[in-house]
Design a protein around this motif. Structure first.
Motif: not given
Length: 205
Positions: A122-142
C-alpha cells in the motif's frame, strides 16, 4: 573462452543449476519477494535481491515471473490468495456477500503474517506509479470485479471501484495512519458497519 568460464545462456532463462532447484523454487521466490518488498519497499527492491534471498539465480526469477512488476503482482496475489477466497466469498447466499467480503478483507489485514507485506504494498502504491498500477489491477480485476461479474449486476466496474475505495480507505486509516477510534475498533464492529454498504455497492440494481 577459458575452460573454467561459464557457458553463455540466453537472457531470462535459468541455468541448469538454478532450474534443478526443484518444484519449490517458485514458492521460495514468491516468499522472498513478499519479504523483500515488505522490508525495502517497491523502489529499493531488485530482482537480484529477491533471487539472493530465495537462494536462486536471478535468471530463474525472470524465467518464472519476467519483470519486477510481475514479481510484485505475484507477491500481492500471494498475500490475498484470490483463487481460494473468491469461491468462499461468492459461494454463499447473495444477501450475505457484503458481510463475507468485509470479513475476509479484515481477516487478511488482521493477520500479522499478511499485514506487513500488504502495508509495504500500500505504501509503495502511494509513492510509485508502477506499484499503484499493479495494486489497482489486482484489487479491481482479480478480486472485486470477478465478484461483481459473477452476480451479473449493471455497472460492475464502477461498483467494484466503489467497494475497493471503501475498503482501501479503511486499510489506510486503520493500519497506515492508525486513526482512532478506527485503529483500535473491534473487527466485528467494523464488519457490521461496512457490510451493508458493500452489499449495496455490489448487489443492488
Amino acid at each position: 573462452m577459458t575452460e573454467d568460464a561459464p557457458a553463455p545462456r540466453r537472457r531470462g532463462r535459468p541455468s541448469r543449476q538454478a532450474a534443478a532447484e526443484g518444484p519449490d523454487a517458485r514458492t521460495r521466490i514468491l516468499e522472498a519477494a513478499r519479504t523483500e518488498f515488505a522490508e525495502r519497499g517497491y523502489d529499493k527492491t531488485s530482482i537480484r535481491q529477491v533471487a539472493k534471498a530465495a537462494g536462486v539465480d536471478a535468471a530463474l526469477v525472470h524465467h518464472y515471473f519476467g519483470t519486477k512488476d510481475e514479481v510484485f503482482a505475484a507477491a500481492v496475489e500471494l498475500s490475498f490468495e484470490p483463487a481460494l477466497v473468491i469461491p468462499a466469498v461468492i459461494g454463499g447466499p447473495p444477501e450475505g456477500l457484503g458481510e463475507r467480503l468485509a470479513r475476509y478483507f479484515l481477516s487478511v489485514w488482521e493477520n500479522p503474517a499478511t499485514r506487513a507485506p500488504l502495508l509495504a504494498i500500500l505504501r509503495s502504491a502511494l509513492t510509485h506509479e508502477a506499484a499503484a498500477k499493479v495494486l489497482r489491477g489486482f484489487v479491481l480485476r482479480r478480486l472485486l470485479e470477478r465478484i461483481a461479474a459473477d452476480l451479473d449486476v449493471p455497472e460492475a466496474t464502477f461498483r467494484a471501484e466503489l467497494a475497493a475505495s471503501h475498503m482501501i480507505g479503511i486499510a489506510m486509516l486503520r493500519y497506515v495512519i492508525r486513526a482512532e477510534p478506527l485503529a483500535s475498533a473491534d473487527p466485528e464492529d467494523i464488519v457490521a458497519m461496512v457490510a451493508p454498504t458493500l452489499q449495496r455497492y455490489l448487489t443492488e440494481s
